[in-house]
Design an enzyme around this catalytic site. Structure first.
Site, PDB file in Angstrom:
ATOM      1  N   ASN A   1      44.838  34.068  35.773  1.00 49.74           N
ATOM      2  CA  ASN A   1      44.651  34.529  36.454  1.00 49.74           C
ATOM      3  C   ASN A   1      44.993  34.051  38.061  1.00 49.74           C
ATOM      4  O   ASN A   1      44.051  33.135  38.803  1.00 49.74           O
ATOM      5  CB  ASN A   1      43.422  35.393  36.881  1.00 49.74           C
ATOM      6  CG  ASN A   1      42.935  36.140  35.945  1.00 49.74           C
ATOM      7  OD1 ASN A   1      43.109  37.402  35.013  1.00 49.74           O
ATOM      8  ND2 ASN A   1      42.002  35.136  35.143  1.00 49.74           N
TER       9      ASN A   1
ATOM     10  N   GLU B   1      43.473  49.165  39.575  1.00 49.47           N
ATOM     11  CA  GLU B   1      42.931  47.708  39.619  1.00 49.47           C
ATOM     12  C   GLU B   1      42.495  48.047  41.171  1.00 49.47           C
ATOM     13  O   GLU B   1      41.994  47.176  42.598  1.00 49.47           O
ATOM     14  CB  GLU B   1      43.027  46.172  39.473  1.00 49.47           C
ATOM     15  CG  GLU B   1      42.853  46.277  38.274  1.00 49.47           C
ATOM     16  CD  GLU B   1      43.906  44.748  38.216  1.00 49.47           C
ATOM     17  OE1 GLU B   1      42.847  43.785  37.737  1.00 49.47           O
ATOM     18  OE2 GLU B   1      44.340  44.466  37.562  1.00 49.47           O
TER      19      GLU B   1
ATOM     20  N   GLY C   1      39.235  38.053  40.902  1.00 51.22           N
ATOM     21  CA  GLY C   1      38.605  38.487  41.577  1.00 51.22           C
ATOM     22  C   GLY C   1      37.533  38.059  43.207  1.00 51.22           C
ATOM     23  O   GLY C   1      37.356  37.181  42.492  1.00 51.22           O
TER      24      GLY C   1
END
Length: 307
Positions: free
Chosen positions: A270, A15, A274
Site C-alpha cells: 500500500n 474510499e 490509512g
C-alpha cells in the site's frame, strides 16, 4: 516562516470517507507541528485550486483511484509541487495488484499464485479450485474482495451483477490460510510487524479495518524472531522493487495452520496507507518511537519531486 502544506483528501473514489478521515487527522497533526495547513477536498478542478494556492508541499492523504494510482502524482509533477509518498510509476504499479506481483516475484518476494480473469467468467464457473480469493485489480481497503470457501459448489454471483462497480478485470488468487501480518516501511527502513485479528468475522475486511474495535492489533506480532525479521526483509524488498518512496505498508499472510504449508507471502504493498486513528502505520511508527505529529512532519520533510 513555516511551510505551507496542502493536505489533499477526499476525492471521488469509493474510499473517499476514509481519505477524509486520514486527511483531517494529518492536517490537525501538522498544525500541531507548526505548519501552515490548507485542507483541500480534491475535485476535478484540483489543478486550478493548487495553482492558485501555491503550497510548498502537497501532503497526499488520498486513497484509491486517482489519488493512489499515479494520477495525482503526475499532476503534482507537472505543477512542480513537492509531494509525499510514492511517485508516478511506483504508485501506478503498486495499485495494479497483478503487475505489482510480477515485479515483486522477480525480486524474490513470495506472492500468492493467481491470474486475472473477467468477472463474468468468474460468475459462471470456478476460475480456481476453492478456496480462493477474488479481488479488484486496482482497489484498496478490501473493497470488492470475496473469499470463496472450500467446498462451495457455485461460484460467487456478486461479481456478475450489474451494480458491480470495480471493473471487469478481477484478480483470482489461491487463498492462503493463517495469520494476517502487516509491516510499515519508512524511507529505507522496515519498522515493526503487527498481527491483525478481526474482532468479529473471519478476515480483515473494510469494517475490521476502519470501525472502532473492528480488529485487534498485536504489536509486536507474536511470531518467532527469524520470521519477524523475514517479514521486515520482504516488506523492504517489495517497497524497493516497486520503487516506493516515503511511507508504505506491506500486507502478508503466514500459514501456520495445523498441516499448513508454512508459506509467508506478500499480498500487496500500500503506497497510501490509512492515517486514521485506528490505522496501522501510525501505531507501528509509535512503537518505533515516532509520535503521530513527528511521523507526518517526517513525511513533509521527505517530500520531493521526481519520486
Amino acid at each position: 516562516m513555516s511551510k505551507h502544506v496542502a493536505v489533499l483528501m477526499g476525492g471521488w473514489s469509493s474510499e473517499r470517507p476514509v481519505s477524509l478521515n486520514s486527511g483531517h487527522a494529518c492536517a490537525e497533526a501538522l498544525e500541531g507541528q507548526g505548519f501552515r495547513v490548507t485542507r483541500v477536498d480534491v475535485q476535478p478542478d484540483i489543478a486550478t485550486v493548487l495553482t492558485n494556492l501555491r503550497p510548498d508541499v502537497a501532503f497526499n492523504a488520498l486513497h484509491g483511484p486517482a489519488g493512489e494510482d499515479g494520477t495525482i502524482q503526475g499532476l503534482l509533477e507537472l505543477l512542480r509541487i513537492p509531494y509525499t509518498h510514492s511517485g508516478v510509476l511506483a504508485s501506478a504499479l503498486a495499485m495494479h495488484k497483478e503487475r505489482a506481483k510480477v515485479v515483486m516475484r522477480a525480486a524474490g518476494v513470495s506472492v500468492p499464485e493467481g491470474r486475472v480473469v473477467n468477472r463474468h467468467e468468474a460468475a459462471k464457473s470456478h476460475v480456481l479450485t476453492p478456496p480462493y480469493v477474488l479481488k479488484p485489480v486496482a482497489e484498496g481497503s478490501s473493497m470488492g474482495v470475496i473469499i470463496v470457501r472450500d467446498g462451495r459448489s457455485h461460484p460467487p454471483q456478486e461479481v456478475g451483477r450489474e451494480d458491480w462497480s470495480y471493473g471487469d478485470e478481477i484478480l483470482a488468487e489461491t487463498y492462503v490460510a493463517g495469520r494476517e501480518l502487516t509491516c510499515a516501511v519508512m524511507g529505507d527502513k522496515a519498522l515493526g510487524v503487527i498481527e491483525i485479528k478481526p474482532a468479529s468475522g473471519e478476515w480483515y475486511d473494510f469494517d475490521a479495518k476502519y470501525a472502532e474495535g473492528g480488529s485487534i492489533h498485536v504489536l509486536p506480532a507474536e511470531i518467532k524472531p527469524n520470521l519477524y525479521q523475514r517479514v521486515q526483509e520482504l516488506s523492504l524488498t517489495a517497497h524497493q522493487a516497486l520503487g516506493c518512496r516515503g511511507i508504505s505498508r506491506a500486507d502478508l499472510r503466514y500459514d501456520d495452520t495445523p498441516g499448513g504449508t508454512g508459506a509467508l507471502v506478500v499480498l500487496e504493498v500500500n503506497t497510501q496507507p490509512g492515517m486514521t486513528k485506528t490505522s496501522l502505520v501510525p501505531e507501528i511508527a509509535a512503537h518505533a518511537g515516532f509520535s503521530f505529529g513527528e511521523l507526518v512532519q517526517w513525511m513533509v520533510e521527505d517530500a520531493t519531486l521526481g519520486r
